[in-house]
Design a protein around this motif. Structure first.
Motif, PDB file in Angstrom:
ATOM      1  N   GLU A 155     -16.175  26.855  72.069  1.00  0.00           N
ATOM      2  CA  GLU A 155     -15.332  28.040  72.195  1.00  0.00           C
ATOM      3  C   GLU A 155     -15.829  28.994  73.270  1.00  0.00           C
ATOM      4  OE1 GLU A 155     -14.613  29.833  68.406  1.00  0.00           O
ATOM      5  OE2 GLU A 155     -13.960  27.932  67.524  1.00  0.00           O
ATOM      6  N   GLN A 156     -17.096  28.888  73.646  1.00  0.00           N
ATOM      7  CA  GLN A 156     -17.661  29.741  74.691  1.00  0.00           C
ATOM      8  C   GLN A 156     -17.609  29.074  76.059  1.00  0.00           C
ATOM      9  OE1 GLN A 156     -21.627  30.575  73.390  1.00  0.00           O
ATOM     10  NE2 GLN A 156     -20.983  32.082  71.884  1.00  0.00           N
ATOM     11  N   LEU A 157     -17.284  27.811  76.097  1.00  0.00           N
ATOM     12  CA  LEU A 157     -17.292  27.057  77.343  1.00  0.00           C
ATOM     13  C   LEU A 157     -16.088  27.441  78.195  1.00  0.00           C
ATOM     14  CD1 LEU A 157     -18.783  24.818  78.879  1.00  0.00           C
ATOM     15  CD2 LEU A 157     -17.290  23.185  77.739  1.00  0.00           C
ATOM     16  N   VAL A 158     -16.340  27.845  79.416  1.00  0.00           N
ATOM     17  CA  VAL A 158     -15.288  28.204  80.352  1.00  0.00           C
ATOM     18  C   VAL A 158     -15.244  27.136  81.435  1.00  0.00           C
ATOM     19  CG1 VAL A 158     -14.487  29.908  82.011  1.00  0.00           C
ATOM     20  CG2 VAL A 158     -15.610  30.651  79.910  1.00  0.00           C
ATOM     21  N   PHE A 159     -14.124  26.453  81.509  1.00  0.00           N
ATOM     22  CA  PHE A 159     -14.006  25.380  82.487  1.00  0.00           C
ATOM     23  C   PHE A 159     -13.589  25.926  83.842  1.00  0.00           C
ATOM     24  CE2 PHE A 159     -13.842  22.770  78.702  1.00  0.00           C
ATOM     25  CZ  PHE A 159     -14.554  21.662  79.101  1.00  0.00           C
ATOM     26  N   SER A 160     -14.187  25.400  84.864  1.00  0.00           N
ATOM     27  CA  SER A 160     -13.805  25.700  86.237  1.00  0.00           C
ATOM     28  C   SER A 160     -13.247  24.409  86.829  1.00  0.00           C
ATOM     29  CB  SER A 160     -15.023  26.156  87.041  1.00  0.00           C
ATOM     30  OG  SER A 160     -15.926  25.073  87.213  1.00  0.00           O
ATOM     31  N   PRO A 161     -12.528  24.489  87.931  1.00  0.00           N
ATOM     32  CA  PRO A 161     -12.036  23.260  88.553  1.00  0.00           C
ATOM     33  C   PRO A 161     -13.176  22.291  88.894  1.00  0.00           C
ATOM     34  CG  PRO A 161     -10.894  25.138  89.472  1.00  0.00           C
ATOM     35  CD  PRO A 161     -11.997  25.677  88.593  1.00  0.00           C
ATOM     36  N   TYR A 162     -14.293  22.816  89.360  1.00  0.00           N
ATOM     37  CA  TYR A 162     -15.422  21.952  89.717  1.00  0.00           C
ATOM     38  C   TYR A 162     -15.996  21.265  88.487  1.00  0.00           C
ATOM     39  CZ  TYR A 162     -19.685  20.319  91.918  1.00  0.00           C
ATOM     40  OH  TYR A 162     -20.703  19.530  92.383  1.00  0.00           O
ATOM     41  N   LEU A 163     -16.100  22.002  87.385  1.00  0.00           N
ATOM     42  CA  LEU A 163     -16.606  21.429  86.148  1.00  0.00           C
ATOM     43  C   LEU A 163     -15.675  20.323  85.652  1.00  0.00           C
ATOM     44  CD1 LEU A 163     -18.601  21.396  83.783  1.00  0.00           C
ATOM     45  CD2 LEU A 163     -17.235  23.217  82.738  1.00  0.00           C
ATOM     46  N   CYS A 164     -14.384  20.563  85.710  1.00  0.00           N
ATOM     47  CA  CYS A 164     -13.422  19.541  85.268  1.00  0.00           C
ATOM     48  C   CYS A 164     -13.541  18.276  86.100  1.00  0.00           C
ATOM     49  CB  CYS A 164     -12.004  20.093  85.339  1.00  0.00           C
ATOM     50  SG  CYS A 164     -11.653  21.311  84.069  1.00  0.00           S
ATOM     51  N   VAL A 165     -13.648  18.424  87.401  1.00  0.00           N
ATOM     52  CA  VAL A 165     -13.770  17.255  88.271  1.00  0.00           C
ATOM     53  C   VAL A 165     -15.068  16.515  87.987  1.00  0.00           C
ATOM     54  CG1 VAL A 165     -14.076  16.530  90.687  1.00  0.00           C
ATOM     55  CG2 VAL A 165     -12.289  18.151  90.088  1.00  0.00           C
ATOM     56  N   ALA A 166     -16.129  17.257  87.707  1.00  0.00           N
ATOM     57  CA  ALA A 166     -17.424  16.624  87.463  1.00  0.00           C
ATOM     58  C   ALA A 166     -17.461  15.890  86.124  1.00  0.00           C
ATOM     59  CB  ALA A 166     -18.536  17.670  87.500  1.00  0.00           C
ATOM     60  N   LEU A 167     -16.780  16.409  85.109  1.00  0.00           N
ATOM     61  CA  LEU A 167     -16.874  15.842  83.769  1.00  0.00           C
ATOM     62  C   LEU A 167     -15.743  14.889  83.407  1.00  0.00           C
ATOM     63  CD1 LEU A 167     -18.012  18.918  81.669  1.00  0.00           C
ATOM     64  CD2 LEU A 167     -19.420  17.058  82.562  1.00  0.00           C
ATOM     65  N   LEU A 168     -14.538  15.151  83.888  1.00  0.00           N
ATOM     66  CA  LEU A 168     -13.380  14.372  83.470  1.00  0.00           C
ATOM     67  C   LEU A 168     -13.104  13.193  84.377  1.00  0.00           C
ATOM     68  CD1 LEU A 168     -10.842  17.182  82.547  1.00  0.00           C
ATOM     69  CD2 LEU A 168     -12.140  15.728  80.982  1.00  0.00           C
ATOM     70  N   ASP A 169     -12.769  12.073  83.750  1.00  0.00           N
ATOM     71  CA  ASP A 169     -12.317  10.909  84.496  1.00  0.00           C
ATOM     72  C   ASP A 169     -10.808  10.964  84.658  1.00  0.00           C
ATOM     73  OD1 ASP A 169     -12.584   8.449  85.833  1.00  0.00           O
ATOM     74  OD2 ASP A 169     -12.190   7.344  83.987  1.00  0.00           O
ATOM     75  N   LYS A 170     -10.095  11.238  83.535  1.00  0.00           N
ATOM     76  CA  LYS A 170      -8.639  11.358  83.616  1.00  0.00           C
ATOM     77  C   LYS A 170      -8.112  12.030  82.359  1.00  0.00           C
ATOM     78  CE  LYS A 170      -7.559   6.795  81.688  1.00  0.00           C
ATOM     79  NZ  LYS A 170      -6.851   5.552  81.902  1.00  0.00           N
ATOM     80  N   GLY A 171      -6.879  12.470  82.438  1.00  0.00           N
ATOM     81  CA  GLY A 171      -6.155  13.013  81.300  1.00  0.00           C
ATOM     82  C   GLY A 171      -4.810  12.324  81.217  1.00  0.00           C
ATOM     83  N   THR A 172      -4.394  12.009  79.999  1.00  0.00           N
ATOM     84  CA  THR A 172      -3.127  11.321  79.794  1.00  0.00           C
ATOM     85  C   THR A 172      -2.299  12.112  78.790  1.00  0.00           C
ATOM     86  OG1 THR A 172      -4.250   9.203  80.114  1.00  0.00           O
ATOM     87  CG2 THR A 172      -2.069   9.129  79.133  1.00  0.00           C
ATOM     88  N   VAL A 173      -1.044  12.381  79.141  1.00  0.00           N
ATOM     89  CA  VAL A 173      -0.128  13.083  78.248  1.00  0.00           C
ATOM     90  C   VAL A 173       0.813  12.060  77.652  1.00  0.00           C
ATOM     91  CG1 VAL A 173       1.621  14.888  78.073  1.00  0.00           C
ATOM     92  CG2 VAL A 173      -0.249  15.121  79.716  1.00  0.00           C
ATOM     93  N   ASP A 174       0.944  12.073  76.300  1.00  0.00           N
ATOM     94  CA  ASP A 174       1.873  11.130  75.669  1.00  0.00           C
ATOM     95  C   ASP A 174       3.138  11.847  75.228  1.00  0.00           C
ATOM     96  OD1 ASP A 174       1.436  12.319  73.148  1.00  0.00           O
ATOM     97  OD2 ASP A 174      -0.088  10.851  72.588  1.00  0.00           O
ATOM     98  N   VAL A 175       4.129  11.080  74.776  1.00  0.00           N
ATOM     99  CA  VAL A 175       5.429  11.642  74.429  1.00  0.00           C
ATOM    100  C   VAL A 175       5.369  12.526  73.188  1.00  0.00           C
ATOM    101  CG1 VAL A 175       6.745   9.796  75.531  1.00  0.00           C
ATOM    102  CG2 VAL A 175       6.079   9.568  73.137  1.00  0.00           C
ATOM    103  N   ASP A 176       4.333  12.418  72.383  1.00  0.00           N
ATOM    104  CA  ASP A 176       4.184  13.250  71.191  1.00  0.00           C
ATOM    105  C   ASP A 176       3.607  14.624  71.495  1.00  0.00           C
ATOM    106  OD1 ASP A 176       5.156  11.197  69.551  1.00  0.00           O
ATOM    107  OD2 ASP A 176       3.156  10.331  69.318  1.00  0.00           O
TER     108      ASP A 176
END
Length: 68
Positions: free
Chosen positions: A28-49
């Motif tokens: 809850e205290q973690l603030v994501f920055s664009p650089y942090l997202c690029v460094a940590l995330l491989d991908k995100g997938t949105v489903d129909v639900d």
């Protein structure tokens, strides 16, 4: 070729840094920055639900429901 290797090494170093830094934080205290997202995330997938599945570079996943 050297620049590409350096770029990958820099991204890997950033990943290890942020992984270590975020391991001890309350989500809850973690603030994501664009650089942090690029460094940590491989991908995100949105489903129909209306769920977003985030796949992190360490192989873990997190599913988040989109609020409407």
């Amino acid at each position: 070729m050297v620049a590409e290797i350096q770029n990958k090494n820099n991204r890997l170093a950033a990943y290890h840094y942020y992984r270590q830094e975020t391991a001890n934080l309350d989500l809850e205290q973690l603030v994501f920055s664009p650089y942090l997202c690029v460094a940590l995330l491989d991908k995100g997938t949105v489903d129909v639900d209306g769920n977003v599945t985030f796949q992190f570079r360490d192989g873990s996943t997190q599913v988040v429901a989109i609020k409407q």
